[in-house]
Design a protein around this motif. Structure first.
Motif, short mmCIF file in Angstrom:
data_model
loop_
_atom_site.label_atom_id
_atom_site.label_comp_id
_atom_site.label_asym_id
_atom_site.label_seq_id
_atom_site.Cartn_x
_atom_site.Cartn_y
_atom_site.Cartn_z
N MET A 1 16.52 6.09 12.56
CA MET A 1 15.43 6.69 13.04
C MET A 1 14.49 6.18 14.54
SD MET A 1 10.99 7.21 11.17
CE MET A 1 11.91 4.70 10.90
N MET B 1 9.49 -3.78 9.69
CA MET B 1 10.44 -3.90 8.93
C MET B 1 8.83 -3.44 7.22
SD MET B 1 12.33 -7.29 9.40
CE MET B 1 11.07 -8.31 8.51
N ASP B 2 7.86 -4.39 7.51
CA ASP B 2 7.43 -4.60 6.40
C ASP B 2 6.63 -3.12 5.92
OD1 ASP B 2 8.35 -7.54 5.92
OD2 ASP B 2 6.08 -7.61 6.33
N GLN C 1 5.19 -0.06 5.17
CA GLN C 1 4.02 0.53 4.00
C GLN C 1 4.25 1.99 4.33
OE1 GLN C 1 1.93 -1.88 1.70
NE2 GLN C 1 2.59 -3.30 1.65
N GLU D 1 -0.22 5.01 -6.91
CA GLU D 1 -0.26 3.78 -7.05
C GLU D 1 0.18 4.06 -8.66
OE1 GLU D 1 -3.44 0.31 -6.62
OE2 GLU D 1 -2.64 1.18 -4.53
N ASN D 2 -0.62 5.04 -9.85
CA ASN D 2 -0.35 5.20 -10.68
C ASN D 2 0.40 6.69 -11.39
OD1 ASN D 2 -2.61 2.98 -11.92
ND2 ASN D 2 -3.27 3.61 -10.78
N GLN E 1 1.77 9.74 -12.40
CA GLN E 1 1.99 9.83 -13.66
C GLN E 1 1.54 9.93 -14.71
OE1 GLN E 1 5.97 9.95 -14.19
NE2 GLN E 1 7.06 12.11 -12.82
N GLN E 2 0.44 8.77 -14.67
CA GLN E 2 -0.28 8.25 -15.43
C GLN E 2 -1.68 9.21 -15.51
OE1 GLN E 2 -0.14 5.17 -17.28
NE2 GLN E 2 2.20 4.38 -16.25
N LYS F 1 -4.36 13.08 -13.29
CA LYS F 1 -3.16 12.87 -13.36
C LYS F 1 -2.31 13.13 -11.55
CE LYS F 1 0.35 14.58 -15.68
NZ LYS F 1 0.98 14.87 -16.83
#
Lengths: 222, 222
Positions: free
Chosen positions: B1, B123-124, B126, B164-165, B167-168, B218
């Motif tokens: 990329m 590189m990190d 997020q 972060e959650n 499907q919960q 959800k």
DNA sequence: GCCTATTATCACAGTTATGTCACAACTATC
DNA sequence: GATAGTTGTGACATAACTGTGATAATAGGC
């Protein structure tokens, strides 16, 4: 419980580096120095919880190992790929891994990904599955033959109560007590109607809820 | 990329020189001839990966642009400063940049610094991306189907908490605890309203946040 | 095959949960 | 202190769920 991670890389320095970080993060590690050894070790240690495979390895490369393991196991796999652009396009063969980390990477990132993947894979496994039916208690979701099914709260509670009491005959009174509450005075018709609605929504799996004439209902997967 | 770099300098010759070298190094470039244009261009192109800002520019100087961008983004910024000694002591305002290069400089040096900074930053990197949705945790920016979306702080925190959650099912109470704080006593309607606003802003990706009647919400990409 | 007790199905109205909106309070910035 | 953006809340609208009685269908005993 400590999870065990297999690290496969032909570069000893890299292997030790990764192993060190993972052990500091509380994991047990097993090391393999080529693809064949990785495959063989996984065969001998089926309790390995996650694999980290370098793509470039002698004897068998990472993809081949991944492919071979995927034939019989869903164990989470992280691939370490070279940073070149080829990694962007994954060919059909280059699939089946759960995560891809491109070299060079920071050990922190690796540990973070491992943590996330472990959590995703093992923590959230409150799932009931039998026959066509699958109930995921975390998602509060139900699928029948892989088709999502939307249940109301009462229906969901009915279904889970049946599952908890598989093969047991449950009277309408028991259901009224457990689902609606001890002090609730509903009629039998209320139960019937909800059972009916539940059966409808469960489509083919609706037959799992059987009528036991004169006694109530019974959940059983035939 | 390929990474995209914004170059802001009022001297056309300098701009072209820098752009040429960076393009030879494999980057895409966007040019701005003053501070205001730089800021506006960055607003329009949230996919810019690095900025090079000359300090001396008309309309807005480099520091002002840097300051303005830092309010909402952690995108790496390189400042091109005059060679005088004053640059040694950075005043409070003269902060927020990741690198400082003093004029005159060799293009090689510039490219080397850019490479290093890009690598260090991304590189990190997020970034969360699934379906239409892309969340860049570094920039604190969100795009839906490549269209930038502006979220308030509460909305952003809601979204990232959902991600972060994934499907919960998350109850309103959990949301109130995590987003608003343990000791906060909000009403359910507060949560609903923010969910509503978030869904609106997420446009087509708004459907990723599903209502689980009787339980909460959800996040799930279908 | 008929009769009866039991269960299934249906439509509807009452109830509850959630969505939506407007507004006032608050915050940060200039 | 003026301004624009953000926030929390209550009022109301909307949608979903629920329980009920009426009626239809069914199983099992005779």
């Amino acid at each position: 419980m400590n999870r065990t991670i297999l690290i496969a890389d032909d570069e000893t320095r890299m292997r030790i580096l990764v192993a060190d970080f993972l052990e500091q993060a509380g994991y047990n590690t097993i090391e393999a120095k080529n693809g064949e050894e990785a495959l063989s070790l996984y065969g001998k240690h089926p309790d390995i919880d996650l694999l980290i495979l370098d793509v470039m390895m002698p004897l068998m490369n990472g993809w081949e190992v991944c492919h071979a393991i995927r034939d019989y196991s869903k164990v989470p796999i992280i691939m370490l790929t070279a940073k070149n652009t080829e990694t962007d396009e994954l060919t059909g063969f280059q699939k089946g891994a759960d995560e891809y980390i491109t070299k060079p990477f920071s050990p922190m990132i690796l540990v973070a990904r491992v943590n996330a993947l472990i959590k995703r894979t093992y923590m959230d496994k409150q799932v009931y599955s039998k026959g066509l039916l699958l109930v995921d208690y975390n998602r509060i979701s139900v699928t029948v033959d892989h088709v999502p099914v939307e249940l109301s709260q009462t229906e969901y509670r009915l279904l889970t109560f049946f599952i908890e009491n598989e093969q047991q005959v449950i009277s309408r009174e028991q259901l009224l007590n457990h689902i609606w509450g001890m002090d609730y005075f509903g009629t039998d018709r209320t139960v019937d109607t909800h059972i009916n609605r539940l059966r409808m929504k469960l489509l083919a799996a609706g037959t799992y809820i059987q009528t036991v004439r004169g006694h109530g209902y019974k959940y059983e997967v035939k």
